[in-house]
Design a protein around this motif. Structure first.
Motif, mmCIF file in Angstrom:
data_model
loop_
_atom_site.group_PDB
_atom_site.id
_atom_site.type_symbol
_atom_site.label_atom_id
_atom_site.label_comp_id
_atom_site.label_asym_id
_atom_site.label_seq_id
_atom_site.Cartn_x
_atom_site.Cartn_y
_atom_site.Cartn_z
ATOM 1 N N LEU A 24 0.837 -1.197 0.000
ATOM 2 C CA LEU A 24 0.000 0.000 0.000
ATOM 3 C C LEU A 24 0.869 1.244 0.000
ATOM 4 O O LEU A 24 1.867 1.316 0.726
ATOM 5 C CB LEU A 24 -0.922 -0.003 1.217
ATOM 6 N N LEU A 25 0.488 2.223 -0.785
ATOM 7 C CA LEU A 25 1.254 3.458 -0.924
ATOM 8 C C LEU A 25 0.416 4.636 -0.466
ATOM 9 O O LEU A 25 -0.742 4.778 -0.852
ATOM 10 C CB LEU A 25 1.679 3.646 -2.380
ATOM 11 N N LEU A 46 -1.669 10.282 -8.342
ATOM 12 C CA LEU A 46 -2.526 9.108 -8.186
ATOM 13 C C LEU A 46 -2.695 8.729 -6.719
ATOM 14 O O LEU A 46 -3.767 8.290 -6.294
ATOM 15 C CB LEU A 46 -1.938 7.905 -8.946
ATOM 16 N N CYS A 47 -1.646 8.892 -5.935
ATOM 17 C CA CYS A 47 -1.663 8.456 -4.536
ATOM 18 C C CYS A 47 -2.247 9.493 -3.577
ATOM 19 O O CYS A 47 -2.562 9.155 -2.435
ATOM 20 C CB CYS A 47 -0.244 8.110 -4.085
ATOM 21 N N LEU A 48 -2.409 10.722 -4.011
ATOM 22 C CA LEU A 48 -2.859 11.772 -3.101
ATOM 23 C C LEU A 48 -4.242 11.543 -2.489
ATOM 24 O O LEU A 48 -4.435 11.824 -1.318
ATOM 25 C CB LEU A 48 -2.802 13.141 -3.792
ATOM 26 N N PRO A 49 -5.225 11.049 -3.219
ATOM 27 C CA PRO A 49 -6.545 10.906 -2.582
ATOM 28 C C PRO A 49 -6.593 9.894 -1.438
ATOM 29 O O PRO A 49 -7.469 9.961 -0.597
ATOM 30 C CB PRO A 49 -7.461 10.457 -3.716
ATOM 31 N N GLU A 56 -2.338 -1.035 -8.372
ATOM 32 C CA GLU A 56 -3.262 0.002 -8.851
ATOM 33 C C GLU A 56 -2.504 1.185 -9.445
ATOM 34 O O GLU A 56 -2.911 1.735 -10.475
ATOM 35 C CB GLU A 56 -4.154 0.474 -7.704
ATOM 36 N N VAL A 57 -1.410 1.557 -8.811
ATOM 37 C CA VAL A 57 -0.592 2.656 -9.324
ATOM 38 C C VAL A 57 0.005 2.276 -10.673
ATOM 39 O O VAL A 57 0.005 3.070 -11.612
ATOM 40 C CB VAL A 57 0.507 3.048 -8.309
ATOM 41 N N SER A 58 0.494 1.057 -10.774
ATOM 42 C CA SER A 58 1.067 0.570 -12.028
ATOM 43 C C SER A 58 0.035 0.635 -13.155
ATOM 44 O O SER A 58 0.333 1.078 -14.262
ATOM 45 C CB SER A 58 1.580 -0.857 -11.839
#
Length: 108
Positions: A24-25, A46-49, A56-58
């Motif tokens: 998890l990021l 992408l990770c900010l919310p 998922e990021v990939s």
């Protein structure tokens, strides 16, 4: 089509071996995004919310997981991202305990 080594600046191996697709990021909102390259900046957006898995990021970046791992490792090392192991798999349920609970509820 972007060559896999382009987003990572030629780095082929992530600096952290502990990253996997379920990691998890979480974006560290205290770190400024100025100075990040385009791919790292997009990854941070992408990770900010909230929390996202590396998978998922990939997918969001439309990059292979191996490339995303290199980008994520660099951002974790710089303090822009916080990585967390996914929640552990729950232990096997004790069926006897569940039966006793149900029996107790039925007696109520």
């Amino acid at each position: 089509m972007v060559r896999p080594y382009t987003p990572t600046g030629g780095t082929a191996v992530p600096a952290r071996r502990s990253l996997d697709l379920a990691t998890l990021l979480i974006a560290n909102t205290e770190k400024p995004l100025a100075g990040l390259d385009a791919y790292s900046s997009r990854l941070m957006q992408l990770c900010l919310p909230g929390r996202l898995s590396l998978a998922e990021v990939s997918a969001g970046l439309q990059l292979p997981a191996a490339v995303t791992k290199v980008l994520v490792a660099d951002l974790v090392n710089s303090g822009h991202l916080i990585s967390r192991d996914p929640a552990p798999v729950a232990h096997a349920t004790d069926l006897n305990l569940l039966r006793r609970i149900i029996h107790g509820l039925e007696r109520l």
